[in-house]
Design an enzyme around this catalytic site. Structure first.
Site, PDB file in Angstrom:
ATOM      1  N   GLY A 195     118.908  11.018  23.865  1.00 23.42           N
ATOM      2  CA  GLY A 195     118.470  10.760  25.428  1.00 23.42           C
ATOM      3  C   GLY A 195     118.210  11.866  26.262  1.00 23.42           C
ATOM      4  O   GLY A 195     118.050  11.800  27.506  1.00 23.42           O
ATOM      5  N   TYR A 209     120.437  -5.913  28.196  1.00 24.13           N
ATOM      6  CA  TYR A 209     120.876  -4.556  28.298  1.00 24.13           C
ATOM      7  C   TYR A 209     122.498  -4.703  28.666  1.00 24.13           C
ATOM      8  O   TYR A 209     123.102  -3.922  28.055  1.00 24.13           O
ATOM      9  CB  TYR A 209     120.309  -3.911  29.653  1.00 24.13           C
ATOM     10  CG  TYR A 209     120.694  -2.647  30.072  1.00 24.13           C
ATOM     11  CD1 TYR A 209     120.750  -1.191  29.349  1.00 24.13           C
ATOM     12  CD2 TYR A 209     121.299  -2.252  31.356  1.00 24.13           C
ATOM     13  CE1 TYR A 209     121.390  -0.261  29.780  1.00 24.13           C
ATOM     14  CE2 TYR A 209     121.911  -1.186  31.902  1.00 24.13           C
ATOM     15  CZ  TYR A 209     121.801  -0.088  30.977  1.00 24.13           C
ATOM     16  OH  TYR A 209     122.362   1.383  31.352  1.00 24.13           O
ATOM     17  N   LYS A 252     125.651  -3.393  26.598  1.00 22.54           N
ATOM     18  CA  LYS A 252     126.910  -2.430  27.273  1.00 22.54           C
ATOM     19  C   LYS A 252     128.199  -3.079  27.061  1.00 22.54           C
ATOM     20  O   LYS A 252     129.063  -2.358  26.798  1.00 22.54           O
ATOM     21  CB  LYS A 252     126.331  -2.257  29.031  1.00 22.54           C
ATOM     22  CG  LYS A 252     125.134  -1.425  28.886  1.00 22.54           C
ATOM     23  CD  LYS A 252     125.326   0.117  28.321  1.00 22.54           C
ATOM     24  CE  LYS A 252     124.315   0.801  28.633  1.00 22.54           C
ATOM     25  NZ  LYS A 252     124.729   2.082  27.834  1.00 22.54           N
ATOM     26  N   ILE A 254     121.820   5.516  39.280  1.00 25.01           N
ATOM     27  CA  ILE A 254     121.731   7.011  39.355  1.00 25.01           C
ATOM     28  C   ILE A 254     120.367   7.414  40.034  1.00 25.01           C
ATOM     29  O   ILE A 254     119.430   7.286  39.502  1.00 25.01           O
ATOM     30  CB  ILE A 254     121.911   7.788  38.115  1.00 25.01           C
ATOM     31  CG1 ILE A 254     123.052   7.270  37.133  1.00 25.01           C
ATOM     32  CG2 ILE A 254     122.203   9.341  38.281  1.00 25.01           C
ATOM     33  CD1 ILE A 254     124.513   7.360  38.045  1.00 25.01           C
ATOM     34  N   GLY A 278     115.459  11.748  29.090  1.00 24.10           N
ATOM     35  CA  GLY A 278     115.635  10.807  30.050  1.00 24.10           C
ATOM     36  C   GLY A 278     116.023  11.270  31.291  1.00 24.10           C
ATOM     37  O   GLY A 278     116.282  12.408  31.540  1.00 24.10           O
ATOM     38  N   GLN A 279     116.328  10.295  32.367  1.00 20.61           N
ATOM     39  CA  GLN A 279     116.896  10.816  33.642  1.00 20.61           C
ATOM     40  C   GLN A 279     117.993  11.518  33.663  1.00 20.61           C
ATOM     41  O   GLN A 279     118.119  12.455  34.240  1.00 20.61           O
ATOM     42  CB  GLN A 279     116.874   9.421  34.503  1.00 20.61           C
ATOM     43  CG  GLN A 279     117.177   9.599  36.054  1.00 20.61           C
ATOM     44  CD  GLN A 279     117.717   8.573  36.895  1.00 20.61           C
ATOM     45  OE1 GLN A 279     118.133   7.437  36.294  1.00 20.61           O
ATOM     46  NE2 GLN A 279     117.677   8.846  38.087  1.00 20.61           N
ATOM     47  N   ILE A 322     117.314   7.367  17.324  1.00 15.10           N
ATOM     48  CA  ILE A 322     118.592   7.119  17.369  1.00 15.10           C
ATOM     49  C   ILE A 322     118.938   5.937  16.550  1.00 15.10           C
ATOM     50  O   ILE A 322     119.897   5.762  15.910  1.00 15.10           O
ATOM     51  CB  ILE A 322     119.415   6.992  18.585  1.00 15.10           C
ATOM     52  CG1 ILE A 322     118.793   6.003  19.516  1.00 15.10           C
ATOM     53  CG2 ILE A 322     119.511   8.461  19.193  1.00 15.10           C
ATOM     54  CD1 ILE A 322     119.837   5.548  20.249  1.00 15.10           C
TER      55      ILE A 322
HETATM   56  N1  SER Z   1     120.376   1.962  36.467  1.00 20.91           N
HETATM   57  C1  SER Z   1     120.276   1.060  35.278  1.00 20.91           C
HETATM   58  C2  SER Z   1     119.443  -0.101  35.273  1.00 20.91           C
HETATM   59  O1  SER Z   1     118.922  -0.396  36.211  1.00 20.91           O
HETATM   60  C3  SER Z   1     121.807   0.477  35.413  1.00 20.91           C
HETATM   61  O2  SER Z   1     122.693   0.966  34.259  1.00 20.91           O
HETATM   62  O3  SER Z   1     119.091  -0.604  34.164  1.00 20.91           O
END
Ligand code: SER
Length: 321
Positions: free
Chosen positions: A12, A147, A151, A177, A15-16, A58
């Protein structure tokens, strides 16, 4: 450098978080020692010019094994994932990428006896039944997003590999983030980044959550220093492994807008909640991260005001404003 982490692979990496993490790791451990992996998004010149880059999906384990073997990888930062927003549009893809991808990484770490794996979790591991204020380390984990499900399952899988096979895998539950270098893609907390871009570029922003929506957030330098500090922490000091609560600041969308307005007085924000409001409402307001403080010395440096000043300075430079 930490003597046992000599060859690092970052999944990744376009990615950000991955894009900035890769550069930080190259700075710290040497460019050639940090192999960046991406699937299809074009890597920046900076990423391509500072060390090796490999196109790799991946979910393709054989391909991953080849890269790990050819570079002699001993440490993996596994940042590739489908985030919450896109995950609700494409739940099968989120399941496949987030679960199969992580299991591939953990299997390789076990079979190749790698030194360490870093695999972040998220505030998305929590759900509507979780206490929302100062959310404890040990608490209800019943997310309502795919998601979040991946996790929670991922945290459990990581801990399973540690206890059963001694794979030294570590992770934090990242909050939203915020950063200026690489835009995030497909997350619920993306409004807290987009608002800065639009403040600088357009002077107005339409926010996809309500003004009173409060979520835990963190500025990128803290997110990066934090995960590297966790990677380098002595194993003996860790009671937790893959599920550290990690906090820096919490604010409402309205408070975020106000902090930007102090620098850009003419900035206006309108609020038009969409499907991501329900996701945001299922996540905590604030997080108790005392285990991270105690076990590996976690300490954030940025609050909202300091972050806003830094974000606006960097975005103005980036867009020549
Ligand atoms: N920043 C992420 C999201 O919004 C949270 O892990 O999915």
């Amino acid at each position: 450098m930490a003597g046992d982490m000599k060859k690092i692979m970052v999944t990744g990496s376009v990615g950000q978080i991955g894009s900035e993490l890769t550069l930080a790791l190259r700075e710290r451990y040497g460019g050639d020692n940090v192999v960046a992996l991406g699937r299809k998004t074009t890597p920046s010149e900076e990423l391509l010019n500072t060390g090796p880059f490999e196109y790799q999906d991946i979910t393709d384990k054989e391909g991953l094994v080849r890269i790990v073997e050819s570079y002699g990888i001993d440490t993996i930062y596994h940042m590739a994932a489908i985030l919450s927003g896109v995950g609700e549009q494409k739940p099968d893809l989120a399941y496949q990428v987030n679960m199969d991808g992580l299991k591939n990484i953990l299997d390789i770490a076990r079979d190749k006896e790698l030194t360490r794996v870093l695999a972040p979790s998220s505030i998305a591991a929590f759900g509507p039944e979780t206490p929302r204020n100062n959310t404890p380390q040990e608490t209800v984990l019943r997310p309502r997003t795919m998601y979040g499900v991946t996790k929670v399952a991922g945290e459990l899988l990581c801990d399973y590999y540690f206890h059963k096979w001694g794979v030294d895998v570590r992770g934090v539950r990242y909050p939203g983030i915020i950063s200026w270098k690489t835009p995030p893609g497909g997350g619920t907390t993306d409004y807290a980044v987009a608002i800065y871009y639009d403040a600088v570029q357009k002077g107005s922003y339409e926010c996809f959550v309500r003004e009173d929506t409060v979520l835990p957030m963190m500025y990128m330098p803290d997110a990066i220093n934090g995960i590297i500090d966790l990677a380098e922490a002595p194993l003996e000091g860790l009671v937790h492994h893959s599920d550290f609560n990690m906090a820096a600041m919490s604010f409402s969308a309205g408070e975020l807008a106000a902090s930007i307005k102090r620098h850009v007085p003419e900035f206006t924000v309108t609020y038009k909640p969409d499907y991501r409001q329900t996701i945001a409402d299922s996540w905590p307001n604030s997080i108790d991260d005392s285990a991270a403080h105690e076990e590996w010395g976690w300490q954030p440096r940025y609050d909202l005001e300091k972050m806003t000043a830094d974000m606006l300075t960097n975005l103005r430079k980036k867009f020549g404003k």
